[in-house]
Enzyme design. Structure first.
Site, PDB file in Angstrom:
ATOM      1  N   ASP A 202       0.838  -1.196   0.000  1.00  0.00           N
ATOM      2  CA  ASP A 202       0.000   0.000   0.000  1.00  0.00           C
ATOM      3  C   ASP A 202       0.884   1.261   0.000  1.00  0.00           C
ATOM      4  OD1 ASP A 202      -2.866   0.925   0.537  1.00  0.00           O
ATOM      5  OD2 ASP A 202      -1.829   1.914   2.192  1.00  0.00           O
ATOM      6  N   GLU A 265       1.744  -0.293  -4.857  1.00  0.00           N
ATOM      7  CA  GLU A 265       0.886   0.827  -5.252  1.00  0.00           C
ATOM      8  C   GLU A 265       1.773   2.068  -5.390  1.00  0.00           C
ATOM      9  OE1 GLU A 265      -3.146   3.230  -3.904  1.00  0.00           O
ATOM     10  OE2 GLU A 265      -1.710   2.589  -2.382  1.00  0.00           O
TER      11      GLU A 265
HETATM   12  C1  GLC Z   1      -4.201   3.078  -0.526  1.00  0.00           C
HETATM   13  C2  GLC Z   1      -5.442   2.247  -0.506  1.00  0.00           C
HETATM   14  C3  GLC Z   1      -6.589   3.118  -0.072  1.00  0.00           C
HETATM   15  C4  GLC Z   1      -6.294   3.647   1.312  1.00  0.00           C
HETATM   16  C5  GLC Z   1      -4.954   4.333   1.364  1.00  0.00           C
HETATM   17  C6  GLC Z   1      -4.489   4.525   2.771  1.00  0.00           C
HETATM   18  O1  GLC Z   1      -4.280   4.105  -1.455  1.00  0.00           O
HETATM   19  O2  GLC Z   1      -5.635   1.673  -1.764  1.00  0.00           O
HETATM   20  O3  GLC Z   1      -7.796   2.399  -0.071  1.00  0.00           O
HETATM   21  O4  GLC Z   1      -7.290   4.547   1.689  1.00  0.00           O
HETATM   22  O5  GLC Z   1      -3.954   3.561   0.751  1.00  0.00           O
HETATM   23  O6  GLC Z   1      -4.101   3.300   3.327  1.00  0.00           O
END
Ligand code: GLC
Length: 530
Positions: A202, A265
């Site tokens: 994440d 991500e």
């Molecule tokens: C990432 C996740 C999202 C979340 C954020 C904070 O972007 O995909 O859903 O709100 O991280 O953890």
């Protein structure tokens, strides 16, 4: 890159939002047992890996992305034994399991933070980012959270501010602290030892920030017509000087175990996102590629340019990946409309690179519509920007006609996206021309056709509204033609070719007996080159 393609290059990764897949316990919330009993469905669909959004205990400030214990399962989802049973069921069917890892922040209820906030003497104080007030008692700098409010909250005692890139219930860990880094590596080892096949990391690009925490500059292009979260450039609050070092650190743990994958991500412009592969491919196997979520027009020329640009930017030997959305985006069917949904799905499953699939897209599910005022659960992003409510795409999976679409015996935690029984797995399995059967046929075609799963990519000349490309492989190439226009288009195809699949269903599958084929508006087709 290994000589033989790795599993994560060939297979489709299927993302499940656990609280919305299937509720077996009767509390209206999906659970791990619900995923286990649907393992046959996943095998039938043909996907090769499941990515689970967080399954850990969470006070739900950000619905699972605020974790209060990294080393167990939220009781609402089940137990560690349920987890082991799910992992075994998937592995028996040759399906891999990828967990979400959230290393940038914990919940404010995590014992680490509770201890940290007790004061500067606490051994955990330096595990989070604490700073004194700025001039006149203001926050330490001008950073804003991604949910659109100040990125700092004040705590008294100890009378200082802590940083949170997201909700105030999600304090950022201090990655400059080696103890934090070691703790997160141990979290990874705990799950890798248990047998998970990798992680989706994440907000990987946020782990490193400007060590001096300098103000972010104002975006010179911002004006009143743009949303407030674009007012500042996030120059100092993300993708800091140690971002790649931290990516390598996480990858080094992945590499302690055979055949695991690291997905990351990274929401940055493509050139910076692909740099997270690492110069020698020693960082993330698959830094998520969000290019298709940012398309403005869905016109053929725009898509062709986006694909060309991404392919051009990839470091040598890096393997691409694509997605149409995830739990943070509106559903693809709502973004492109029902007429173009199959075409978009075909694009995802035919481009060169690993596709990440979002649960429910195989039914063509659209966004839900609900009134914020009636909701018992709120997306923190919707509290500041109601038009960006992410729950619209997190609704229960729809299994069968009947109460709650077979998701639960009680009222689900979120309303369904649709009450129409046509949007259920049961109905669509029975209907040969359904989106579900189309997607399944395409996934299985991809599995058995090397050109589609691991072949090369080359754009082909095409009429203005059509995006055509070839996927090449020594065992046989295929052509993909995607008509993004609302008019028929005639395209030239080699005489020896064979129609493998069309979005227009079986009737379009007659073997072309002339070198020209007429494509319907928004039709996509895959043609074998012999
Ligand atoms: C990432 C996740 C999202 C979340 C954020 C904070 O972007 O995909 O859903 O709100 O991280 O953890």
């Amino acid at each position: 890159m290994p000589e033989r393609p790795a599993w994560w290059q060939r297979q489709v990764i299927y993302q499940i939002y656990p609280r919305s897949f299937l509720d077996t316990s009767g509390d209206g919330i999906g659970d791990l047992e619900g995923i286990r009993v649907k393992a046959d469905y996943l095998e039938w669909l043909g996907i090769g890996a499941v990515w689970l959004s967080p399954i850990y205990p969470s006070p739900d400030a950000d619905l699972g992305y605020d974790i209060s214990d990294y080393l167990t399962v939220d009781p609402r989802f089940g137990t560690l034994e349920d987890f082991d049973a799910l992992l075994a069921a998937l592995h028996e069917r040759g399906i891999k399991l990828i967990l979400d890892l959230v290393p940038n922040h914990t919940s404010d209820q995590h014992p680490w933070f509770v201890e940290s906030r007790s004061g500067p003497e606490s051994p955990k104080h330096g595990w989070y980012v604490w700073r004194e007030s700025g001039p006149g008692g203001s926050p330490p700098n001008n950073w804003e959270s991604y949910f659109g409010s100040p990125a700092w909250s004040y705590v008294e005692p100890p009378g200082t501010w802590y940083l949170h890139s997201f909700d105030r219930g999600q304090p950022d860990l201090n990655w400059e602290n080696p103890e934090v880094r070691r703790a997160m590596q141990d979290v990874m080892r705990f799950w890798l030892d248990r047998g998970v096949d990798g992680f989706r990391v994440d907000v990987l690009w946020l782990l490193s920030k400007d060590p001096e925490l300098r103000d972010n500059p104002v975006n010179p292009e911002w004006n009143d017509g743009l949303p407030p979260w674009l007012r500042l450039l996030r120059q100092n609050s993300e993708d800091g000087p140690r971002a790649h070092e931290y990516a390598r650190l996480l990858r080094s743990v992945i590499d302690e175990f055979p055949d695991r994958v690291m997905v990351g991500e990274v929401v940055l412009p493509p050139a910076r996102a692909v740099s997270f592969h690492g110069e020698r491919l020693e960082e993330v196997h698959l830094p998520h590629n969000f290019a298709l979520t940012e398309l403005a027009t869905w016109r053929a020329d725009e898509i062709r340019t986006v694909v060309r640009e991404y392919e051009r930017l990839l470091p040598p030997g890096a393997w691409p990946n694509w997605l149409l959305g995830d739990h943070d985006f509106p559903r693809i069917a709502s973004r492109v409309g029902p007429d173009r949904t199959r075409l978009a799905l075909m694009l995802l499953l035919t481009l060169r690179g690993t596709p990440t699939w979002y649960y429910g897209d195989e039914l063509g599910l659209a966004n839900a519509h609900f009134q914020l005022s009636t909701m018992t659960v709120i997306d923190p992003q919707a509290s500041t920007s109601p038009e960006r409510d992410r729950l619209v795409a997190r609704t229960p999976m729809q299994w069968s006609p009947g109460p709650h679409a077979g998701f639960s015996r009680v009222e689900p935690w979120l309303p369904l996206a649709s009450d129409d029984p046509a949007f259920t797995v049961e109905r669509q399995r029975e209907s040969p021309d359904s989106v579900l059967n189309f997607v399944r046929a395409l996934i299985h075609l991809r599995r058995r056709t090397d050109a589609l799963s691991i072949g090369t990519y080359r754009s082909l000349p095409a009429p203005p509204d059509v995006f055509s490309f070839e996927r090449g492989h020594p065992d046989g190439a295929v052509q993909v033609h995607l008509n993004f226009g609302d008019r028929e288009q005639e395209i030239g195809v080699p005489l020896e070719s064979r129609m493998l699949l069309s979005t227009a269903g079986a009737k379009a599958m007659d073997a072309p007996d002339t070198p020209r084929v007429v494509m319907q508006p928004w039709e996509g087709m895959i043609i074998s080159m012999g």
